[in-house]
Design an enzyme around this catalytic site. Structure first.
Site, PDB file in Angstrom:
ATOM      1  N   ASP A  59     -19.399 117.621  23.248  1.00  0.00           N
ATOM      2  CA  ASP A  59     -18.357 117.045  24.097  1.00  0.00           C
ATOM      3  C   ASP A  59     -18.946 116.027  25.073  1.00  0.00           C
ATOM      4  OD1 ASP A  59     -15.690 117.466  23.759  1.00  0.00           O
ATOM      5  OD2 ASP A  59     -15.617 119.370  24.849  1.00  0.00           O
TER       6      ASP A  59
ATOM      7  N   GLN B  68     -13.788 124.845  25.518  1.00  0.00           N
ATOM      8  CA  GLN B  68     -12.485 124.218  25.759  1.00  0.00           C
ATOM      9  C   GLN B  68     -12.150 124.270  27.251  1.00  0.00           C
ATOM     10  OE1 GLN B  68     -10.628 122.613  23.333  1.00  0.00           O
ATOM     11  NE2 GLN B  68      -9.357 121.931  25.023  1.00  0.00           N
TER      12      GLN B  68
ATOM     13  N   LYS C 190      -8.952 121.477  16.087  1.00  0.00           N
ATOM     14  CA  LYS C 190     -10.366 121.125  15.889  1.00  0.00           C
ATOM     15  C   LYS C 190     -10.937 121.900  14.696  1.00  0.00           C
ATOM     16  CE  LYS C 190     -10.736 119.751  20.667  1.00  0.00           C
ATOM     17  NZ  LYS C 190     -11.002 120.088  22.056  1.00  0.00           N
TER      18      LYS C 190
END
Ligand code: NDP
Length: 295
Positions: free
Chosen positions: A121, A98, A54
């Site tokens: 997200d 994450q 990322k």
């Protein structure tokens, strides 16, 4: 019949190029540089790899990225404290925690601590709730199902009234994919491990999205001729001829199903590259929202 290949790698490359141009324009017009902060708790090697990918992708399009790594035994207060700091940081337009988090941490509380405006997200319970509601839209759509929808558009899918079958009901892929398809007026069936007679249900699908994590489970006789098949699955299977001793396959038996489907994504090179491209797009959107707020 041989299906048309939906080339996710090419679509993602095109999107990344567009994003890089928009980032440069934003900098020139407003002096604002989109920024993504990642929060990684612990040393899960797969998570470390995803986070590294990322950051690399951010760098390639000119998005600034900030890596925050906490030890495996970080407390709930430490993780939430970091999220609050990032919420207040004007250089950060997107925050990505994450997953999975170590077991002792309360994932929902951490995700809820992220500012709605930086939830790139799309996993904040409020964004997920809006996704599920009629007439409401989330500020951000979760990246993998967002990528699935873009690939369906690329394949020329007609959503309205189509029978869409989604295999898998996880919070990060299956469920939001089903909700997005419903928002586009498809008639959606969401299947899971307790579903009876999966092949018969799948055979009804004009659009079939597989996200179960079972290597090559979907066979040719599960697929309606001409259907669009999107394979989210990423599974390792032994392959002594491969350098690493294994290769990646999807949840769909590609070689069989491509003879029946109208269009199909490969694995690798289908949904995988789209997920990161959509994260970059969401981060850019976060920066755009900041500009709009101050206009
Ligand atoms: P989860 O393990 O969280 O969920 C799997 C889902 O599949 C569950 O709903 C489960 O049912 C269902 N399922 C499992 N086995 C069967 C079966 N035999 N028949 C029917 N349904 C079944 O997985 P994720 O959603 O996180 O990921 C799914 C796949 O997508 C994985 O291969 C993962 O690696 C891949 N992935 C790829 C991404 C990308 O960027 N390309 C991103 C994220 C995931 P139940 O709910 O009943 O347990």
């Amino acid at each position: 019949m041989t299906a048309r290949l939906i080339d996710g790698a090419a679509v993602a490359a095109r999107l990344r190029k567009e994003i890089a141009e928009q980032v440069a324009q934003m900098e020139a017009a407003y002096g604002i540089h989109p920024g993504l902060a990642t929060v990684l708790v612990g040393e899960n090697p797969a998570s470390q790899t995803y986070v590294r990918m990322k950051h690399k992708a951010c760098q390639e399009v000119g998005i600034e990225s900030f890596a925050h790594n906490l030890p495996t035994d970080a407390s709930q207060a430490e993780v939430e404290g970091l999220v609050h700091e990032l919420n207040a940081d004007p250089h950060v337009h997107g925050i990505l925690v994450q997953l999975p988090l170590p077991k002792h941490l309360d994932e929902e509380a951490v995700l809820s601590a992220i500012s709605l405006h930086k939830d790139v997200d799309g996993f904040h319970p409020l964004n997920m709730g809006r996704l599920a509601m009629r007439g409401r839209d989330p500020l951000f759509v979760p990246c993998t199902p967002y990528g699935v929808m873009v690939l369906l558009e690329e394949a020329g899918a007609t959503f309205e009234g189509a029978n869409a079958v989604v295999l898998g009901r996880s919070n990060i892929v299956g469920k939001p994919a089903a909700l997005l398809l419903m928002k586009r007026d498809a008639t959606v069936t969401l299947c899971h491990s307790r579903t009876r007679d999966l092949p018969a249900i799948c055979r009804q699908a004009d659009i079939l999205v597989a996200a179960v994590g079972r290597a090559q489970m979907v066979k040719a006789d599960w697929v309606k001729p001409g259907a669009i098949v999107i394979d989210v699955g990423t599974n390792q299977i032994d392959d002594p001829t491969a350098k690493r001793g294994y290769r990646l396959v999807g949840d769909v038996d590609f070689d069989e199903v491509k003879e029946v489907a109208g269009a199909i994504t490969p694995v690798p090179g289908g949904v995988g590259p789209m997920t990161i491209a959509m994260l970059l797009k969401n981060t850019l959107r976060g920066a755009e929202m900041t500009i709009a707020e101050h206009a």
